[in-house]
Design an enzyme around this catalytic site. Structure first.
Site, short mmCIF file in Angstrom:
data_model
loop_
_atom_site.label_atom_id
_atom_site.label_comp_id
_atom_site.label_asym_id
_atom_site.label_seq_id
_atom_site.Cartn_x
_atom_site.Cartn_y
_atom_site.Cartn_z
N GLU A 1 -63.85 -15.50 34.91
CA GLU A 1 -63.16 -15.95 33.74
C GLU A 1 -64.27 -16.76 32.87
O GLU A 1 -64.87 -17.68 33.66
CB GLU A 1 -62.06 -16.82 34.46
CG GLU A 1 -61.35 -17.71 33.18
CD GLU A 1 -60.77 -16.96 32.10
OE1 GLU A 1 -59.98 -16.10 32.22
OE2 GLU A 1 -61.03 -17.13 30.95
N GLY B 1 -44.57 -15.85 9.74
CA GLY B 1 -44.16 -14.91 11.03
C GLY B 1 -42.92 -15.18 11.69
O GLY B 1 -42.75 -16.58 12.06
N GLY C 1 -43.89 -18.22 16.30
CA GLY C 1 -43.48 -19.07 15.20
C GLY C 1 -42.47 -19.83 15.23
O GLY C 1 -42.59 -21.01 14.91
N LEU C 2 -41.46 -19.35 15.64
CA LEU C 2 -40.03 -20.03 15.73
C LEU C 2 -40.22 -21.57 16.72
O LEU C 2 -39.71 -22.32 16.27
CB LEU C 2 -38.98 -19.21 16.19
CG LEU C 2 -38.72 -18.13 15.23
CD1 LEU C 2 -37.49 -17.19 15.71
CD2 LEU C 2 -38.26 -18.75 14.07
N GLU C 3 -40.90 -21.08 18.08
CA GLU C 3 -41.13 -22.08 19.06
C GLU C 3 -42.03 -23.31 18.30
O GLU C 3 -41.64 -24.52 18.23
CB GLU C 3 -41.71 -21.44 20.07
CG GLU C 3 -40.95 -20.92 21.07
CD GLU C 3 -41.36 -20.29 22.24
OE1 GLU C 3 -40.71 -19.57 23.01
OE2 GLU C 3 -42.48 -20.64 22.74
N GLU D 1 -40.94 -14.50 6.68
CA GLU D 1 -41.02 -13.30 7.51
C GLU D 1 -40.90 -12.06 6.66
O GLU D 1 -40.29 -11.91 5.91
CB GLU D 1 -39.65 -13.33 8.56
CG GLU D 1 -39.51 -12.19 9.27
CD GLU D 1 -40.45 -11.62 10.06
OE1 GLU D 1 -41.09 -12.23 11.08
OE2 GLU D 1 -40.64 -10.49 10.03
N ASP E 1 -51.63 -8.07 28.43
CA ASP E 1 -51.69 -8.00 27.11
C ASP E 1 -52.74 -7.09 26.81
O ASP E 1 -52.68 -6.69 25.49
CB ASP E 1 -51.87 -9.29 26.54
CG ASP E 1 -50.80 -10.45 26.28
OD1 ASP E 1 -49.80 -10.01 27.09
OD2 ASP E 1 -50.92 -11.45 25.76
N LEU F 1 -46.26 -10.58 27.57
CA LEU F 1 -45.50 -11.60 28.04
C LEU F 1 -45.96 -11.74 29.47
O LEU F 1 -46.70 -10.92 30.11
CB LEU F 1 -43.91 -11.13 28.28
CG LEU F 1 -43.03 -10.96 27.11
CD1 LEU F 1 -41.81 -10.72 27.49
CD2 LEU F 1 -43.00 -12.49 26.53
N HIS G 1 -18.38 -23.62 39.97
CA HIS G 1 -17.88 -24.09 38.86
C HIS G 1 -17.94 -25.58 38.63
O HIS G 1 -18.00 -26.23 39.80
CB HIS G 1 -16.33 -23.93 38.85
CG HIS G 1 -15.73 -24.59 37.87
ND1 HIS G 1 -15.36 -24.14 36.56
CD2 HIS G 1 -14.65 -25.77 37.79
CE1 HIS G 1 -14.77 -24.90 35.72
NE2 HIS G 1 -14.22 -25.93 36.61
#
Ligand SMILES: Cc1cc2nc3c(=O)[nH]c(=O)nc-3n(C[C@H](O)[C@H](O)[C@H](O)COP(=O)(O)OP(=O)(O)OC[C@H]3O[C@@H](n4cnc5c(N)ncnc54)[C@H](O)[C@@H]3O)c2cc1C
Length: 471
Positions: free
Chosen positions: A36, A186, A191-193, A209, A318, A325, A450
Site C-alpha cells: 500500500e 454533480g 455530492g449530496l452527502e 446536475e 473500483d 462501493l 414492535h
C-alpha cells in the site's frame, strides 16, 4: 510457506477490496503480502471516503438539529447558545479514521500478513517491484497477484482541482472554514452527502446536475423524494444544467452554467466541489508492459473468476467495472481468494445494496421500477409511508416510504427501495430477502419487533397483495 521474497498471493492496494482479500487469504492458509502506498491502511474508504464522510455527516446532523431547535423544542428540550468548533469536529473525524486504520494494522499482524509500504509496479506477470522513498526497492514474486488499486476523483475538462477553492471530495472533507457559498457539481451520492454536511454547517449550497434528476441510477421515485427533502433543508438544485467553465478571481469562484434550454448564468461561490464521479486508478502499475487489458473507460477487464487477460493476475473493487462501493470491493475480495483456494466464491450483484447517507437516508437493493419497465418485466408494487409507522412517529422521523417490487406470478421480491431515517440499516433485511430469493409474503409473514422502523418493510411487503394493516 514464505520463501525469500516469494508469497502465494501479492495484493496491490489495501482498500476494502485488498485488505479484506488479504485477511481471507491468510485464513485460507496462503502466505500473503499486501503493498500500500499510503501511510495508513484502509484505502479510499477509510482514509478519504466512507468513514470520514459518515463521521462528518453524523456531527453536522447533530449540529443542524440543535440549530433548528424545532425537534427539541417540540419535545420540551430547550437549548441555549449554539456555536460551532469546526477544528474539533475535524479532529473527531480524524480520530475515527486513525482508530479504524490502526485496526487494520492489528488485523494484518493477527493474520500474519506481510505489509509493505510503497508503490507497486509490475516487472513481469509474477514479479512486482515495491518502491518507497524511505526504503530501498524490493522485488517480490507471487503465484497470484491481485490488483486492488481502487479509483480517484474525476473533474471536468479544463477544470483543475486545487483542493482549496476547487475541491474534490478529499478537500471537501477537510475545509478549515465553512464556505458562505458552495457549488456542488454533480448530484450523485458523494455530492449530496458532502453538500449536506456543509449546508448543515451554514453554507448556502447549490447542486448543479447535468441530468434531469438526482441519483439517476436509483429508482426515480427515490431521487424525486430526496430532492424534495433536501430542498426543504435549504439546498438549491439546478438540474438539466451543465457547467461550461470555472474561473477564479481572488477569493471567489465563478461557475458558468448552461441549462438544457440554452439559458446561461454564472454562480458565485467560495468553494466549488467537483463531484462528477470517479475513475479507475492504475497509474504507475505498468500494466501495458505485461499486457493486462483495460476497457475504453480504463477499467481492468476480468472474467467471472476476476482473472485479468493475463493468467495469474486478478483484479477487484473500483478498478474493475461495476458499482464503486466498498462492500462490492469486499465481496469481490472474498470471492476471488476463495476461488483461488478451490472454493466456489461468487458475488450476487443482484443483491448488492446501495445507500446515500443524507437525511433522510436513501437505500436500494435489486431492480428499480425503471429497470423492470425497460426489460418489460411485470411487477407488483407495495408501498408504505413512515408517516403511518408508530416508531417513526414516536421519534419524529416520518419522512419517506418503503417500496417493495415483486413478481406478480411468483411473488419473488425483485427490488426494495427505501427513503427514510436509517434506510441504510433497514436495507440489510431486504438484501437478505433477495439473497434467499424470498417472496414478499415471506417478509410479510416474518414477525417484526414492535415498535420498529422495520415494520414499515413488513407493511410494504403486505401492501404488495393489498393487505397492509396500518394504512
Ligand atoms: C467521499 C467518498 C465517500 C464514499 N462513501 C462510501 C460509502 O458510504 N459506502 C460505500 O460503499 N462506498 C463509499 N465510497 C466508495 C468507496 O470508498 C470505494 O468504493 C472503495 O474504497 C473501493 O475500494 P477498493 O479496495 O477497490 O479501492 P480503494 O479503497 O480506492 O483502495 C485502493 C488502494 O490502493 C492503493 N494503491 C493504488 N495504486 C497503488 C500502487 N501502485 N501501489 C500500492 N498501492 C496502491 C491506494 O493508495 C489505495 O489506498 C466513498 C468514496 C468517497 C470518495
Amino acid at each position: 510457506m514464505t520463501q525469500k521474497n516469494k508469497v502465494d498471493l501479492l495484493i496491490i492496494g489495501a482498500g476494502p477490496g485488498g485488505y479484506v482479500a488479504a485477511i481471507r487469504a491468510a485464513q485460507l492458509g496462503m502466505s500473503v503480502l499486501c503493498v500500500e502506498k499510503r501511510k495508513t491502511l484502509g484505502g479510499t474508504c477509510l482514509n478519504i471516503g466512507c468513514i470520514p464522510s459518515k463521521a462528518l455527516l453524523s456531527s453536522s446532523h447533530k449540529y443542524a438539529e440543535v440549530k433548528a431547535q424545532t425537534p427539541f423544542a417540540d419535545v420540551g428540550i430547550e437549548i441555549g447558545k449554539l456555536s460551532l468548533n469546526l477544528k474539533q469536529m475535524m479532529a473527531a473525524k480524524e480520530k475515527v479514521v486513525t482508530q479504524l486504520t490502526k485496526g487494520i494494522d492489528f488485523l494484518f499482524e493477527k493474520n500474519k500478513i506481510i505489509r509493505k509500504k510503497g508503490t507497486a509496479r509490475f516487472l513481469s506477470a509474477q514479479e512486482v517491484a515495491i518502491e518507497d522513498e524511505a526504503t530501498t526497492a524490493e522485488v517480490w514474486q507471487a503465484r497470484f497477484i491481485l490488483i486492488a488499486t481502487g479509483s480517484e476523483s474525476t473533474t471536468l475538462p479544463g477544470i483543475k482541482v486545487d483542493e482549496k477553492q476547487i475541491v474534490s471530495s478529499t478537500g471537501a472533507l477537510s475545509l478549515t472554514k465553512v464556505p458562505k457559498k458552495m457549488v456542488v457539481v454533480g448530484g450523485g451520492y458523494i455530492g449530496l452527502e458532502m453538500g449536506s454536511v456543509w449546508q448543515r454547517l451554514g453554507s448556502q449550497v447549490t447542486v448543479v446536475e447535468y441530468m434531469d434528476r438526482l441519483v439517476p441510477q436509483m429508482d426515480h421515485e427515490l431521487g424525486a423524494a430526496l430532492q424534495k427533502a433536501l430542498t426543504k433543508q435549504g439546498i438549491h438544485f439546478q438540474l438539466s444544467t451543465k457547467v461550461t467553465g470555472i474561473t477564479e478571481k481572488k477569493d471567489t469562484v465563478f461557475v458558468a452554467i448552461e441549462s438544457a434550454d440554452h439559458k446561461q448564468d454564472t454562480l458565485e461561490a467560495d468553494v466549488v466541489l467537483m463531484a462528477t464521479g470517479r475513475k479507475p486508478f492504475t497509474e504507475g502499475l505498468e500494466l501495458e508492459k505485461i499486457g493486462v487489458a483495460r476497457n475504453d473507460k480504463g477499467f481492468i477487464v476480468v472474467n467471472e473468476r476476476y482473472e485479468t487477460s493475463v493468467s495469474g493476475i486478478f483484479a477487484i473493487g473500483d478498478v474493475i467495472p461495476g458499482p464503486m462501493l466498498a462492500h462490492k470491493a469486499e465481496e469481490e475480495g472474498i470471492a476471488v481468494v476463495e476461488t483461488l483456494a478451490g472454493q466456489k466464491g461468487h458475488v450476487n450483484y443482484d443483491a448488492l445494496p446501495s445507500v446515500i447517507y443524507t437525511h433522510p437516508e436513501v437505500a436500494s437493493v435489486g431492480r428499480s421500477e425503471e429497470e423492470l419497465k425497460a426489460t418489460e418485466k411485470a411487477y407488483k408494487v407495495g408501498k408504505f409511508p413512515f408517516l403511518a409507522n408508530s416508531r417513526a412517529k414516536a421519534v419524529g422521523e416520518t419522512t419517506g416510504f418503503v417500496k417493495v417490487l415483486a413478481d406478480p406470478l411468483t411473488d419473488q421480491v425483485l427490488g426494495v427501495h427505501i427513503i427514510g431515517a436509517d434506510a441504510g440499516t433497514l436495507i440489510g433485511e431486504a438484501a437478505l430477502a433477495l439473497e434467499f430469493s424470498a417472496s414478499a409474503e415471506d417478509i410479510a409473514r416474518t414477525c417484526h419487533a414492535h415498535p420498529t422502523l422495520n415494520e414499515a418493510l413488513k407493511e410494504a411487503a403486505l401492501a404488495v397483495d393489498g393487505h397492509a394493516i396500518h394504512i
